[in-house]
Design an enzyme around this catalytic site. Sequence first.
Site, short mmCIF file in Angstrom:
data_model
loop_
_atom_site.label_atom_id
_atom_site.label_comp_id
_atom_site.label_asym_id
_atom_site.label_seq_id
_atom_site.Cartn_x
_atom_site.Cartn_y
_atom_site.Cartn_z
N LYS A 58 0.82 -1.22 0.00
CA LYS A 58 0.00 0.00 0.00
C LYS A 58 0.85 1.27 0.00
CE LYS A 58 -3.47 -0.50 -0.55
NZ LYS A 58 -4.02 -0.82 -1.90
N GLY A 60 2.37 2.20 -3.01
CA GLY A 60 2.37 2.68 -4.39
C GLY A 60 3.21 1.82 -5.31
N SER A 149 -4.86 2.82 4.51
CA SER A 149 -5.00 2.23 3.18
C SER A 149 -4.96 0.71 3.25
CB SER A 149 -3.88 2.75 2.26
OG SER A 149 -4.04 2.27 0.95
N GLY A 265 -6.81 3.75 -5.13
CA GLY A 265 -7.37 5.08 -4.90
C GLY A 265 -8.75 5.09 -4.27
N ARG A 266 -9.12 3.98 -3.61
CA ARG A 266 -10.41 3.95 -2.92
C ARG A 266 -10.43 4.97 -1.79
NH1 ARG A 266 -10.73 -2.63 -2.61
NH2 ARG A 266 -12.22 -2.98 -4.30
N HIS A 268 -10.70 6.53 1.79
CA HIS A 268 -10.42 5.99 3.11
C HIS A 268 -11.58 6.31 4.07
CE1 HIS A 268 -5.75 5.96 2.52
NE2 HIS A 268 -6.38 5.12 1.75
#
EC number: 2.8.2.-
Length: 301
Positions: A58, A60, A149, A265-266, A268
Site C-alpha cells: 500500500k 504505491g 490504506s 485510490g479507494r 479511506h
Amino acid sequence: MACLLVAVSLLVLQAYAAPPDFVQSLDLGPGLTANDTLSPPLGTSKRAPHSIIIGVRKGGTRALLEMLDIHPEVAAAATEVHFFDWDENYAKGFDWYRELMPYSYPHQITVEKTPGYFTSALAPERIRAMNSSIKLLLILRDPTERVISDYTQVYFNRLENHKPVQAIENLLVRSGALNTRYKAIQRSLYDMHMSNWLRFFPLEQIHIVDGDTLIRDPLPELQKVERFLNLPPRIMSSNFYFNQTKGFYCIRSEGRERCLHESKGRPHPAVNGTVLQQLRSYLREHNHNFYRLVKRSFDWQ
C-alpha cells in the site's frame, strides 16, 4: 482453420503490444492462453531481475511498476512472485523463479515487484544470496496513511468475499490502548524493517521513492529512478495525464491510455480523531529513527 490461425496471430500481436495484465487475461480456448502460444521474440531470454521493488504494501508499488514500465529498456514482471518471502515458493528453486520473469532483450533490465519483501525477515538475505549487487527500489508513503490504506484494502476484500468486517477503530485499539500488534501497524514500522535490510545491503543500493510525491507529481520521482538504474532518460511529462474522476495520474504510452485498477485510490474511512492521534504519536518516533537510518527526512505527520 486459416481463420483460426489469423485470429490467433492477431491476438499474439496484441499481446506483445499490450500491458502484462492484458496478456494474462487473453483466452484462446479451453485451457489455452496467450502465454501458452507465444513464441519468445528473437534474441530475448528470461533473466533474473536486475532490480526489485521490495515494498511497501500500500505504498504505491503497482503505480511505480506501471510507470516505470513506460521505459523501453524496462521489462516488468506481470505478477507479484512472492519468491523470497514465501517459503513454499522459495523451496521451488531459482530456475522456477526465473521462469516467471518476462522475456527481455540484452539491452533491457528486468524488474520484479513484491511488496511483501520489505516486511519479510528472510527476504533480504535470500535476495543477497541471488545477487549481492542488485539494485532495490523501495516506495514509501506517510505510514499513518499507509495503515488506513491497508485496512481499506482488507475491508473491501472481505466485503467482496461476503466476510464480516470491523470498524478500523476496533482493530487499532484494544482494551483502551493502541493495538501495536495489528499487522497494518507493524508494516508501517519502517525503521525496524529497514534495519534488517541494511544488515545485508548498503544504503547506496536501496533507492527510496517518495510515494506521496509520486502520486502528486510522478515525473521527478521517476527521473530519479531512471538515474539510479542507469537508464537513459525516456520517461516524459507527456506520458502522464491527471484523471479528474479518479483523482490521480494515469499513463499515456505508445498511443494507449491506462489507469490503475479501480481498487486503487479507494476513499479511506473517517477515523476517530483521538485514535488517529494515538496512531500518529506512536509512529512518530519510528519515523525519526527511519530518517536517521536513511539520512533523509519526509513530510510525514
